[in-house]
Scaffold this motif. Structure first.
Motif, PDB file in Angstrom:
ATOM      1  N   LYS A  20       0.827  -1.214   0.000  1.00 45.98           N
ATOM      2  CA  LYS A  20       0.000   0.000   0.000  1.00 45.98           C
ATOM      3  C   LYS A  20       0.858   1.260   0.000  1.00 45.98           C
ATOM      4  O   LYS A  20       0.439   2.305  -0.520  1.00 45.98           O
ATOM      5  N   ASP A  21       2.062   1.178   0.561  1.00 44.80           N
ATOM      6  CA  ASP A  21       2.969   2.322   0.565  1.00 44.80           C
ATOM      7  C   ASP A  21       3.741   2.439  -0.743  1.00 44.80           C
ATOM      8  O   ASP A  21       4.089   3.544  -1.179  1.00 44.80           O
ATOM      9  N   ILE A  55       4.810   3.487  -7.598  1.00 45.64           N
ATOM     10  CA  ILE A  55       4.810   2.714  -8.837  1.00 45.64           C
ATOM     11  C   ILE A  55       3.850   3.340  -9.843  1.00 45.64           C
ATOM     12  O   ILE A  55       4.131   3.393 -11.040  1.00 45.64           O
ATOM     13  N   ASN A  56       2.734   3.858  -9.343  1.00 46.01           N
ATOM     14  CA  ASN A  56       1.655   4.351 -10.212  1.00 46.01           C
ATOM     15  C   ASN A  56       1.621   5.870 -10.368  1.00 46.01           C
ATOM     16  O   ASN A  56       0.652   6.413 -10.898  1.00 46.01           O
ATOM     17  N   PHE A  57       2.630   6.572  -9.872  1.00 44.46           N
ATOM     18  CA  PHE A  57       2.701   8.035  -9.990  1.00 44.46           C
ATOM     19  C   PHE A  57       1.470   8.702  -9.362  1.00 44.46           C
ATOM     20  O   PHE A  57       0.853   9.588  -9.933  1.00 44.46           O
ATOM     21  N   GLN A  58       1.163   8.273  -8.131  1.00 49.01           N
ATOM     22  CA  GLN A  58       0.019   8.811  -7.398  1.00 49.01           C
ATOM     23  C   GLN A  58       0.422   9.337  -6.024  1.00 49.01           C
ATOM     24  O   GLN A  58      -0.407   9.447  -5.129  1.00 49.01           O
ATOM     25  N   TRP A  59       1.690   9.675  -5.873  1.00 51.88           N
ATOM     26  CA  TRP A  59       2.140  10.174  -4.582  1.00 51.88           C
ATOM     27  C   TRP A  59       1.646  11.599  -4.345  1.00 51.88           C
ATOM     28  O   TRP A  59       1.257  12.305  -5.272  1.00 51.88           O
ATOM     29  N   ASP A  60       1.637  12.019  -3.084  1.00 57.89           N
ATOM     30  CA  ASP A  60       1.316  13.404  -2.743  1.00 57.89           C
ATOM     31  C   ASP A  60       2.167  13.840  -1.562  1.00 57.89           C
ATOM     32  O   ASP A  60       2.936  13.056  -1.005  1.00 57.89           O
ATOM     33  N   ALA A  61       2.014  15.090  -1.184  1.00 60.19           N
ATOM     34  CA  ALA A  61       2.901  15.693  -0.194  1.00 60.19           C
ATOM     35  C   ALA A  61       2.732  15.136   1.211  1.00 60.19           C
ATOM     36  O   ALA A  61       3.547  15.413   2.091  1.00 60.19           O
ATOM     37  N   SER A  62       1.692  14.335   1.432  1.00 65.55           N
ATOM     38  CA  SER A  62       1.460  13.789   2.767  1.00 65.55           C
ATOM     39  C   SER A  62       2.247  12.513   3.044  1.00 65.55           C
ATOM     40  O   SER A  62       2.249  12.020   4.171  1.00 65.55           O
ATOM     41  N   SER A  63       2.922  11.965   2.040  1.00 66.42           N
ATOM     42  CA  SER A  63       3.656  10.715   2.250  1.00 66.42           C
ATOM     43  C   SER A  63       4.705  10.887   3.342  1.00 66.42           C
ATOM     44  O   SER A  63       5.516  11.817   3.294  1.00 66.42           O
ATOM     45  N   PRO A  64       4.737   9.983   4.318  1.00 68.12           N
ATOM     46  CA  PRO A  64       5.751  10.101   5.379  1.00 68.12           C
ATOM     47  C   PRO A  64       7.168   9.891   4.867  1.00 68.12           C
ATOM     48  O   PRO A  64       8.126  10.315   5.508  1.00 68.12           O
ATOM     49  N   LYS A 117       1.368   4.455 -16.954  1.00 66.55           N
ATOM     50  CA  LYS A 117       1.215   5.286 -15.764  1.00 66.55           C
ATOM     51  C   LYS A 117       0.798   6.702 -16.160  1.00 66.55           C
ATOM     52  O   LYS A 117       1.132   7.189 -17.230  1.00 66.55           O
ATOM     53  N   SER A 118       0.086   7.367 -15.258  1.00 65.38           N
ATOM     54  CA  SER A 118      -0.383   8.739 -15.517  1.00 65.38           C
ATOM     55  C   SER A 118       0.674   9.748 -15.076  1.00 65.38           C
ATOM     56  O   SER A 118       0.433  10.589 -14.196  1.00 65.38           O
ATOM     57  N   ALA A 119       1.837   9.660 -15.686  1.00 65.73           N
ATOM     58  CA  ALA A 119       2.937  10.543 -15.317  1.00 65.73           C
ATOM     59  C   ALA A 119       2.793  11.896 -16.003  1.00 65.73           C
ATOM     60  O   ALA A 119       2.372  11.975 -17.157  1.00 65.73           O
ATOM     61  N   LYS A 120       3.141  12.946 -15.268  1.00 68.57           N
ATOM     62  CA  LYS A 120       3.088  14.312 -15.781  1.00 68.57           C
ATOM     63  C   LYS A 120       4.465  14.955 -15.647  1.00 68.57           C
ATOM     64  O   LYS A 120       5.324  14.488 -14.904  1.00 68.57           O
TER      65      LYS A 120
END
Length: 483
Positions: free
Chosen positions: A86-87, A92-101, A455-458
């Protein structure tokens, strides 16, 4: 005695409450950290440096630093299974955000290393009881640590706030310009390299080659090609480093003291100071020693990458493509009987430590090694003037060790064609070492490579977001675009 002591404290506190005090109590301070006292001998200086190194060298965060952030968003490594999936999936899927520890963890570690280096640098010029030559060495180590921490952060976030002293009450600090940041880092590393000895007394400590190697890679990643090429040549000219003869055994515990590793995180089989990669690489029910462990969180290798190797490449032997499990069942990991990619091969680059304790292996983690410097100079020269015989010769040094045929200058008629080959060459040589993300970004392939994998990479994904908690705490801190 202890019970009576606590009863006395309670009674005194109770009487104070009954007396109805209306003024603040003035606390008498019995001890206080005094840098000018603590750092007035070499033992104190070395303890501060050890504390800084311990934060800089992210052994305990290897999984997150060298794989989750640096490999999972690329075309070499992925993860599945276990609680860690889950982490890993957002990366892998380019769905990270600023809240990731994970962002905050690496941010906090690097700034703790910077703080410890600053403590020493703030006070070292006041010390008179230690020989000046020794102080220059300690000062240069601290400057290296601080600069390397900033380059580490830069690879993920771009230019970050430069905190250069502990003697400040200003905590709202804005980000410098790219030019300001680059000038600071390169000046620090250049001057540290000038003063550091060629040899150190322990693995993992900064020496001249270490500082030059970090500088060379920083120049490369910021596309300062001429300076990168020149710095790589300085490293080569030291005559200290060479390619280790057997690539298959380079990463064993027995071969750690080799002349190829320039900058390492030293590891021992102890929690917090270990290499914990191998438990993630063992496939299900793989026959392992009783002192090893096999995690449910599995680090896998894409089939397309495995099949890109020359069939005679010795580096391919470091990847497990099939195995027989503890029940005698044979498993193929590259593709099934119908030729469908399984994306399940396993990198065994870090040969399991025979004396590992559970997940804790003692294999040192190479940050920069000589093969990387050879390929970096080849790349920088190509970016300066296109394919040259020198670039080809540098690449062929690495290929010869791998047992694959030399490449020829006549095969590359453009800068772009050799750049493409170098991207592949670096992947074959440096897989499982946390280099793929920065290589893809530098060569303009990070986003397109991800899109090819669906992947939905930008475009903004080439930088990670600054930790949200840091943005919330600092009104002057501007978040990276796209987040």
């Amino acid at each position: 005695m202890k019970l009576t002591y606590f009863k006395s404290i309670f009674l005194a506190s109770f009487l104070l409450v009954l007396s109805g005090c209306t003024e603040f109590l003035e606390e008498e301070v019995y001890t206080q950290y005094a840098p000018e006292e603590f750092l007035n001998n070499e033992d104190g200086i070395q303890k501060v440096l050890i504390g800084a190194y311990s934060q800089l060298q992210v052994q305990s965060g290897m999984r997150e630093d060298q794989f989750t952030l640096s490999e999972f968003p690329t075309d070499i490594t992925l993860e599945s299974g276990g609680q860690f999936e889950k982490d890993a999936l957002p990366f892998i899927n380019f769905q990270w955000d600023a809240s990731s520890p994970f962002f905050l963890n690496i941010w906090a570690r690097m700034y703790r290393a910077i703080r410890n280096a600053n403590v020493l640098l703030d006070n070292i010029d006041k010390i008179t009881s230690i020989a000046p030559a020794r102080l220059i060495q300690y000062k240069s180590e601290a400057r290296f640590i601080r600069a390397e921490a900033y380059t580490h952060l830069h690879r993920y976030f771009g230019a970050v706030p430069l905190i250069l002293s502990t003697n400040t009450t200003e905590f709202q600090i804005s980000r410098p310009t790219d030019a300001e940041f680059n000038t600071f880092v390169t000046t620090e590393l250049t001057e540290a390299a000038q003063n550091l000895h060629v040899q150190q007394n322990a693995r993992g400590k900064a020496d001249k080659g270490t500082a030059l190697a970090v500088l060379c890679k920083f120049y490369l990643n910021t596309k300062q090609w001429q300076k990168s090429a020149e710095t790589a040549q300085q490293i080569i000219s030291l005559g200290k480093y060479s390619l280790f003869g057997s690539i298959e055994t380079l990463f064993t515990v027995d071969n750690e003291a080799n002349n190829e590793f320039i900058f390492v995180y030293p590891c021992v089989a102890q929690a917090g100071y270990s290499n914990n990669y191998m438990p993630h690489a063992f496939p299900p029910n793989y026959p392992i020693q009783t002192n090893w462990i096999n995690y449910g969180a599995q680090f896998r290798t894409y089939t397309k990458f495995v099949k890109s190797f020359h069939p005679n490449d010795r580096r391919l032997k470091m990847i497990i493509t099939q195995y027989t499990d503890t029940k005698g069942v044979n498993f193929k990991l590259v593709e099934d009987a119908a030729g469908k990619p399984l994306d399940n091969a396993r990198s065994f680059k870090y040969v399991p430590d025979p004396n590992a304790v559970s997940e804790n292996n003692g294999n040192d983690i190479p940050v920069i090694r000589y093969a990387d410097i050879l390929l970096s100079r080849a790349e920088a020269l190509n970016e300066i003037s296109g394919p040259t015989q020198e670039s080809i010769n540098l690449i062929n040094q690495v290929r010869k060790r791998a047992g694959v045929p030399d490449i020829l200058l006549s095969n590359f008629t453009t800068k772009e064609s050799l750049r493409e080959h170098l991207l592949n060459e670096r992947a074959w040589e440096l897989f499982t070492e946390g280099k793929r993300r920065e290589d893809l970004i530098r060569m303009g392939k990070f986003v397109s490579s991800a899109i090819e994998r669906g992947k939905s990479a930008k475009a903004f994904h080439v930088l990670y977001p600054l930790p949200q908690s840091e943005i919330d705490a600092n009104s002057k801190l501007k978040q990276n675009d796209g987040y």
